[in-house]
Design a protein around this motif. Structure first.
Motif, mmCIF file in Angstrom:
data_model
loop_
_atom_site.group_PDB
_atom_site.id
_atom_site.type_symbol
_atom_site.label_atom_id
_atom_site.label_comp_id
_atom_site.label_asym_id
_atom_site.label_seq_id
_atom_site.Cartn_x
_atom_site.Cartn_y
_atom_site.Cartn_z
ATOM 1 N N GLY A 135 29.019 4.692 -0.564
ATOM 2 C CA GLY A 135 30.129 4.641 0.379
ATOM 3 C C GLY A 135 31.001 3.417 0.250
ATOM 4 N N LEU A 136 30.476 2.351 -0.369
ATOM 5 C CA LEU A 136 31.233 1.106 -0.442
ATOM 6 C C LEU A 136 32.536 1.240 -1.241
ATOM 7 C CD1 LEU A 136 31.092 -1.811 0.510
ATOM 8 C CD2 LEU A 136 29.909 -2.395 -1.630
ATOM 9 N N PRO A 137 32.568 1.874 -2.408
ATOM 10 C CA PRO A 137 33.854 2.006 -3.117
ATOM 11 C C PRO A 137 34.910 2.764 -2.320
ATOM 12 C CG PRO A 137 32.031 2.492 -4.584
ATOM 13 C CD PRO A 137 31.459 2.410 -3.209
ATOM 14 N N ILE A 138 34.504 3.804 -1.618
ATOM 15 C CA ILE A 138 35.468 4.576 -0.823
ATOM 16 C C ILE A 138 35.999 3.730 0.333
ATOM 17 C CG2 ILE A 138 35.772 6.657 0.557
ATOM 18 C CD1 ILE A 138 33.579 7.954 -1.086
ATOM 19 N N ILE A 139 35.115 2.972 0.977
ATOM 20 C CA ILE A 139 35.548 2.122 2.092
ATOM 21 C C ILE A 139 36.517 1.047 1.611
ATOM 22 C CG2 ILE A 139 34.761 0.483 3.836
ATOM 23 C CD1 ILE A 139 32.161 2.091 3.999
ATOM 24 N N ILE A 140 36.210 0.436 0.458
ATOM 25 C CA ILE A 140 37.100 -0.600 -0.088
ATOM 26 C C ILE A 140 38.458 -0.005 -0.459
ATOM 27 C CG2 ILE A 140 37.418 -2.185 -2.021
ATOM 28 C CD1 ILE A 140 34.429 -2.685 -1.991
ATOM 29 N N LEU A 141 38.450 1.203 -1.048
ATOM 30 C CA LEU A 141 39.707 1.858 -1.404
ATOM 31 C C LEU A 141 40.565 2.126 -0.173
ATOM 32 C CD1 LEU A 141 41.487 3.216 -3.551
ATOM 33 C CD2 LEU A 141 40.196 5.327 -3.137
ATOM 34 N N LEU A 142 39.951 2.618 0.890
ATOM 35 C CA LEU A 142 40.707 2.880 2.117
ATOM 36 C C LEU A 142 41.219 1.583 2.743
ATOM 37 C CD1 LEU A 142 38.466 5.666 3.729
ATOM 38 C CD2 LEU A 142 40.625 5.943 2.515
ATOM 39 N N ALA A 143 40.406 0.529 2.681
ATOM 40 C CA ALA A 143 40.836 -0.754 3.251
ATOM 41 C C ALA A 143 42.027 -1.322 2.483
ATOM 42 C CB ALA A 143 39.673 -1.745 3.238
ATOM 43 N N LEU A 144 41.952 -1.260 1.146
ATOM 44 C CA LEU A 144 43.076 -1.743 0.343
ATOM 45 C C LEU A 144 44.311 -0.887 0.528
ATOM 46 C CD1 LEU A 144 41.280 -2.696 -3.002
ATOM 47 C CD2 LEU A 144 42.165 -4.239 -1.240
ATOM 48 N N LEU A 145 44.100 0.421 0.718
ATOM 49 C CA LEU A 145 45.238 1.308 0.955
ATOM 50 C C LEU A 145 45.926 0.970 2.271
ATOM 51 C CD1 LEU A 145 46.750 3.805 -0.140
ATOM 52 C CD2 LEU A 145 45.173 5.222 1.180
ATOM 53 N N LYS A 146 45.161 0.486 3.233
ATOM 54 C CA LYS A 146 45.743 0.087 4.514
ATOM 55 C C LYS A 146 46.428 -1.278 4.421
ATOM 56 C CE LYS A 146 46.387 0.216 9.004
ATOM 57 N NZ LYS A 146 47.339 1.153 9.640
ATOM 58 N N LEU A 147 45.802 -2.205 3.691
ATOM 59 C CA LEU A 147 46.331 -3.564 3.627
ATOM 60 C C LEU A 147 47.505 -3.686 2.655
ATOM 61 C CD1 LEU A 147 42.948 -5.534 3.625
ATOM 62 C CD2 LEU A 147 44.510 -5.202 5.547
ATOM 63 N N ASN A 148 47.383 -3.053 1.506
ATOM 64 C CA ASN A 148 48.414 -3.170 0.473
ATOM 65 C C ASN A 148 48.594 -1.825 -0.222
ATOM 66 O OD1 ASN A 148 50.252 -4.010 -1.408
ATOM 67 N ND2 ASN A 148 49.016 -5.712 -2.192
ATOM 68 N N PRO A 149 49.351 -0.908 0.370
ATOM 69 C CA PRO A 149 49.476 0.441 -0.203
ATOM 70 C C PRO A 149 50.069 0.443 -1.609
ATOM 71 C CG PRO A 149 50.282 0.382 2.058
ATOM 72 C CD PRO A 149 50.072 -1.032 1.643
ATOM 73 N N ASP A 150 51.074 -0.381 -1.873
ATOM 74 C CA ASP A 150 51.716 -0.386 -3.186
ATOM 75 C C ASP A 150 50.739 -0.783 -4.291
ATOM 76 O OD1 ASP A 150 54.099 0.346 -2.011
ATOM 77 O OD2 ASP A 150 54.763 -1.746 -1.728
ATOM 78 N N TYR A 151 49.841 -1.680 -3.972
ATOM 79 C CA TYR A 151 48.858 -2.135 -4.959
ATOM 80 C C TYR A 151 47.894 -1.009 -5.345
ATOM 81 C CZ TYR A 151 45.009 -4.858 -6.934
ATOM 82 O OH TYR A 151 44.031 -5.346 -7.749
ATOM 83 N N VAL A 152 47.502 -0.189 -4.376
ATOM 84 C CA VAL A 152 46.526 0.882 -4.627
ATOM 85 C C VAL A 152 47.205 2.122 -5.197
ATOM 86 C CG1 VAL A 152 44.793 2.371 -3.549
ATOM 87 C CG2 VAL A 152 45.037 0.000 -2.815
ATOM 88 N N LEU A 153 48.396 2.441 -4.704
ATOM 89 C CA LEU A 153 49.075 3.664 -5.156
ATOM 90 C C LEU A 153 49.444 3.617 -6.627
ATOM 91 C CD1 LEU A 153 51.411 4.490 -2.132
ATOM 92 C CD2 LEU A 153 49.265 5.591 -2.782
ATOM 93 N N LEU A 154 49.437 2.424 -7.232
ATOM 94 C CA LEU A 154 49.698 2.330 -8.665
ATOM 95 C C LEU A 154 48.632 3.069 -9.472
ATOM 96 C CD1 LEU A 154 51.469 1.078 -10.877
ATOM 97 C CD2 LEU A 154 49.967 -0.938 -10.827
ATOM 98 N N LEU A 155 47.412 3.103 -8.930
ATOM 99 C CA LEU A 155 46.349 3.858 -9.609
ATOM 100 C C LEU A 155 46.650 5.353 -9.645
ATOM 101 C CD1 LEU A 155 43.144 2.130 -8.180
ATOM 102 C CD2 LEU A 155 43.924 2.085 -10.548
ATOM 103 N N PHE A 156 47.281 5.863 -8.614
ATOM 104 C CA PHE A 156 47.563 7.289 -8.540
ATOM 105 C C PHE A 156 48.858 7.671 -9.274
ATOM 106 C CE2 PHE A 156 44.987 6.253 -4.847
ATOM 107 C CZ PHE A 156 44.033 7.256 -4.866
ATOM 108 N N ARG A 157 49.737 6.702 -9.515
ATOM 109 C CA ARG A 157 51.021 7.005 -10.146
ATOM 110 C C ARG A 157 50.984 6.790 -11.658
ATOM 111 N NH1 ARG A 157 54.343 3.651 -5.511
ATOM 112 N NH2 ARG A 157 54.183 5.236 -3.846
ATOM 113 N N ASP A 158 50.221 5.827 -12.106
ATOM 114 C CA ASP A 158 50.154 5.525 -13.528
ATOM 115 C C ASP A 158 49.126 6.437 -14.209
ATOM 116 O OD1 ASP A 158 48.946 3.789 -15.943
ATOM 117 O OD2 ASP A 158 51.016 3.152 -15.536
ATOM 118 N N PRO A 159 49.426 6.987 -15.377
ATOM 119 C CA PRO A 159 48.448 7.862 -16.075
ATOM 120 C C PRO A 159 47.142 7.159 -16.385
ATOM 121 C CG PRO A 159 50.638 8.110 -17.019
ATOM 122 C CD PRO A 159 50.726 6.960 -16.061
#
Length: 321
Positions: free
Chosen positions: A269-293
């Protein structure tokens, strides 16, 4: 504003269609179930499998052998139908699949409404999997409760046999004196043999509805006793004692592996929790993973490794008793 109206219309249309189809299929399934029960109770065909065939088969009986319920479960949709029967849900396969498809469509629509197209497929897949998750959890809970009630039921049947009652009367006594789910299953077995279904076949159907190893021992013991004779009450007492001792051993094993299970929950559960926390704190930083191939490939590899790790931890801490 127009986009919201279109999405709302799609949502209402899909929901109405799923509900209408579900109600139609439910009515058809209820009529089919009633017809199948009448056919089972009124059928005068000879039994295809004798007691010797039951003794030659493994304890965990296959679902594609024998007439009646077993034949229906051997159909192309038999595995899902068997899970529904074991979970004691009063819906058909068609209705269940419609619910899964409807929730999947609604999950995809939620991705459109949130203006997050990349998440449409994951949200649809997760929403479509929720009914299956509920089905498995309900089935597991029911089988676990049945296993806990089985030793008391066996002792009750043994006392009934010593008092001079028949085995069928022992089934009826269990259905009257004990709570569900074991009372429901034994009541159905009693009614089946009371309406003319041979006891061997009724016990087979019970084994299909409740795939429990200890119940398989009970069914085999009844088959042996009917063929060779013997004191069935004493056998049931010893079987109940063995089951209780195995429960004690299982409790000790569960206590020893509790730390490993907790570590598995945290690591999974820790990776999912960290991903959600980063998505809340810095969305642009995390969304790069979903936009870049390259980021999408990294997420796929990470998810695959996460699943492998979960399977490995489960294999380590899941000790069968």
């Amino acid at each position: 504003m127009t986009l919201w109206i279109i999405l709302a219309a799609i949502f209402l249309g899909v929901t109405t269609l799923v509900v209408a189809l579900g109600m139609t299929l439910r009515d058809k399934q209820e009529k089919k179930d009633l017809s199948d029960r009448l056919d089972t109770f009124t059928s005068m065909k000879p039994v295809e499998s004798e007691v010797s065939n039951l003794l030659r088969e493994p304890i965990e009986m296959e679902a594609d052998k024998g007439p009646g319920l077993l034949a229906r479960i051997g159909s192309p949709t038999g595995r899902l139908q068997r899970l529904i029967v074991q979970a004691d849900l009063s819906i058909g396969v068609g209705t269940f699949l419609l619910i899964c498809i409807g929730l999947s469509v609604l999950g995809s629509c939620a991705g459109m409404i949130l203006r997050f197209p990349v998440a449409m497929i994951p949200l649809g897949a997760i929403a479509g999997f929720l009914p299956s998750l509920y089905l498995m959890m309900r089935r597991r809970k029911r089988l676990k409760k049945f296993a806990a009630q089985l030793p008391d039921a066996l002792e009750l049947i043994a006392r009934a046999l010593r008092a001079g009652h028949s085995l069928a009367s022992g089934f009826q006594l269990v259905s009257q004196e004990m709570p569900p789910p074991i009372a429901t299953d034994f009541q159905r077995t009693y009614e089946e043999q009371n309406f003319g279904v041979p006891l061997d076949e009724a016990l087979r159907n019970l084994g299909v509805r409740v795939p429990n190893v200890d119940l398989g021992f009970f069914i085999t013991a009844v088959a042996i006793q009917r063929q060779t004779g013997g004191d069935l009450a004493e056998i049931l007492d010893k079987l109940g004692y063995v089951i209780r001792e195995r429960f004690k051993l299982y409790g000790q094993v569960s206590a020893l592996t509790a730390e490993g299970r907790l570590s598995g929950y945290i690591l999974n559960g820790l990776p999912i929790i960290i991903l959600l926390a980063l998505l809340k704190l810095n969305p642009d930083y995390v969304l790069l993973l979903f936009r870049d191939p390259l980021g999408i490939k990294m997420l796929a590899v990470a998810g695959f490794m996460q699943v492998l790790g979960a399977i490995a931890i489960h294999k380590i801490v899941n000790i069968r008793v």
